[in-house]
Design a protein around this motif. Structure first.
Motif, short mmCIF file in Angstrom:
data_model
loop_
_atom_site.label_atom_id
_atom_site.label_comp_id
_atom_site.label_asym_id
_atom_site.label_seq_id
_atom_site.Cartn_x
_atom_site.Cartn_y
_atom_site.Cartn_z
N ARG A 1 0.82 -1.21 0.00
CA ARG A 1 0.00 0.00 0.00
C ARG A 1 0.86 1.27 0.00
NH1 ARG A 1 -2.69 -3.83 -1.90
NH2 ARG A 1 -4.81 -4.14 -1.18
N ILE A 2 2.06 1.20 0.61
CA ILE A 2 3.00 2.33 0.55
C ILE A 2 3.43 2.55 -0.90
CG2 ILE A 2 5.38 2.99 1.11
CD1 ILE A 2 4.85 1.90 3.95
N ALA A 3 3.66 1.48 -1.63
CA ALA A 3 4.07 1.60 -3.03
C ALA A 3 3.03 2.37 -3.84
CB ALA A 3 4.30 0.22 -3.64
N ARG A 4 1.78 2.23 -3.47
CA ARG A 4 0.71 2.96 -4.17
C ARG A 4 0.83 4.46 -3.94
NH1 ARG A 4 -4.63 -0.91 -3.72
NH2 ARG A 4 -3.60 -2.77 -4.51
N ILE A 5 1.36 4.85 -2.79
CA ILE A 5 1.58 6.28 -2.54
C ILE A 5 2.62 6.80 -3.53
CG2 ILE A 5 2.47 7.98 -0.89
CD1 ILE A 5 1.13 6.38 1.31
N GLY A 6 3.59 5.98 -3.88
CA GLY A 6 4.59 6.38 -4.88
C GLY A 6 3.94 6.72 -6.20
N ASP A 7 2.96 5.92 -6.61
CA ASP A 7 2.24 6.21 -7.85
C ASP A 7 1.46 7.52 -7.74
OD1 ASP A 7 3.19 3.78 -8.80
OD2 ASP A 7 1.33 2.70 -8.35
N GLN A 8 0.82 7.73 -6.58
CA GLN A 8 0.07 8.95 -6.35
C GLN A 8 1.01 10.15 -6.34
OE1 GLN A 8 -2.22 9.00 -2.70
NE2 GLN A 8 -3.10 11.00 -3.15
N ALA A 9 2.20 9.98 -5.75
CA ALA A 9 3.18 11.07 -5.68
C ALA A 9 3.63 11.49 -7.08
CB ALA A 9 4.38 10.64 -4.84
N GLU B 1 5.63 8.53 4.03
CA GLU B 1 5.63 8.55 2.56
C GLU B 1 4.66 9.60 2.02
OE1 GLU B 1 7.51 4.91 3.87
OE2 GLU B 1 5.61 5.81 4.45
N ALA B 2 3.54 9.77 2.68
CA ALA B 2 2.58 10.80 2.27
C ALA B 2 3.18 12.19 2.44
CB ALA B 2 1.29 10.66 3.07
N THR B 3 3.92 12.39 3.52
CA THR B 3 4.58 13.68 3.75
C THR B 3 5.59 13.95 2.65
OG1 THR B 3 4.25 13.47 6.14
CG2 THR B 3 5.92 15.04 5.40
N ALA B 4 6.38 12.94 2.30
CA ALA B 4 7.37 13.10 1.23
C ALA B 4 6.68 13.44 -0.10
CB ALA B 4 8.20 11.83 1.08
N MET B 5 5.50 12.86 -0.34
CA MET B 5 4.74 13.15 -1.55
C MET B 5 4.37 14.64 -1.60
SD MET B 5 0.97 11.66 -2.67
CE MET B 5 0.15 12.29 -1.21
N ILE B 6 3.89 15.17 -0.48
CA ILE B 6 3.48 16.57 -0.43
C ILE B 6 4.69 17.50 -0.56
CG2 ILE B 6 2.34 18.34 0.98
CD1 ILE B 6 0.40 16.22 -0.11
N VAL B 7 5.80 17.14 0.10
CA VAL B 7 7.03 17.94 0.00
C VAL B 7 7.46 18.03 -1.47
CG1 VAL B 7 9.52 17.98 0.51
CG2 VAL B 7 7.88 17.53 2.34
N SER B 8 7.47 16.90 -2.15
CA SER B 8 7.90 16.86 -3.55
C SER B 8 7.00 17.75 -4.42
CB SER B 8 7.86 15.42 -4.04
OG SER B 8 8.14 15.35 -5.41
N TYR B 9 5.70 17.66 -4.20
CA TYR B 9 4.77 18.47 -4.98
C TYR B 9 4.97 19.97 -4.70
CZ TYR B 9 0.55 20.88 -6.38
OH TYR B 9 -0.32 21.79 -6.93
#
Length: 197
Positions: A64-72, A130-138
């Protein structure tokens, strides 16, 4: 379950069954028997593919963490289009409106699972980190494009968005907050970091 089912198919069937139980009944109801019953297969199928139940749960979380990578990736690619607040509100809704919220509860509920995940993820709460890293990247991508101020602290903004998003969605018994409420929270948090159009 028929013989000859590919490993990936069995894994996905078991993961999906566990997800349904988590969403419907919570982490306390998640047992190997419950998962195999929900998946419609023999209990041995789970133990054929995983060393033990905690190994199964750890693999579920990692999947499920890997799916966050796709969302990111999708979120970062949306930089420069639409509105920053709209993209962030959508990302939080997608994240916390899914099984991610239940996974965080599962990690909190099961000490052995948390210990196993700490072996590869020593800091933060898996899923939330992982969600935090996604938001930071965006936000960094939007800052590069000039839609977020150059001095914006994207790390702090991301932590604030994830923490607030988690609180906003938690404990709602399957009834997510209104889209306007999510958008309002996001706008309040990032308002000072947005450049005027």
């Amino acid at each position: 379950m028929p013989t000859g089912v590919a490993l990936r198919d069995a894994r996905e069937q078991l993961f999906d069954a566990a997800e349904r139980i988590l969403l419907r009944d919570g982490p306390h109801a998640l047992t190997s028997r419950a998962v195999t019953t929900e998946a419609g297969c023999a209990k041995g199928v789970l133990h054929r593919h995983f060393a033990d139940f905690d190994a199964f749960l750890a693999e579920l979380v990692l999947d499920r963490i890997a799916r966050i990578g796709d969302q990111a990736t999708a979120l970062r690619e949306s930089a420069g289009t639409g509105t920053v607040a709209g993209h962030l509100a959508g990302a939080l809704t997608d994240l916390f409106g899914s099984v991610a919220l239940a996974i965080v509860g599962l990690i909190t509920f099961r000490d052995d699972l948390r210990a196993r995940l700490r072996q590869t993820r020593p800091t933060g709460v898996p899923m939330l980190a992982e969600a935090t890293a996604m938001i930071v990247s965006y936000l960094a991508a939007e800052r590069e494009l000039g839609r977020v101020t150059a001095d914006a602290d994207v790390d702090t903004l991301a932590l604030t968005l994830i923490g607030t998003g988690h609180l906003l969605f938690a404990g709602r018994e399957g009834v997510p907050p209104e889209a306007d409420a999510v958008h309002r929270v996001v706008t309040t948090i990032i308002g000072g970091a947005l450049r005027e159009a």
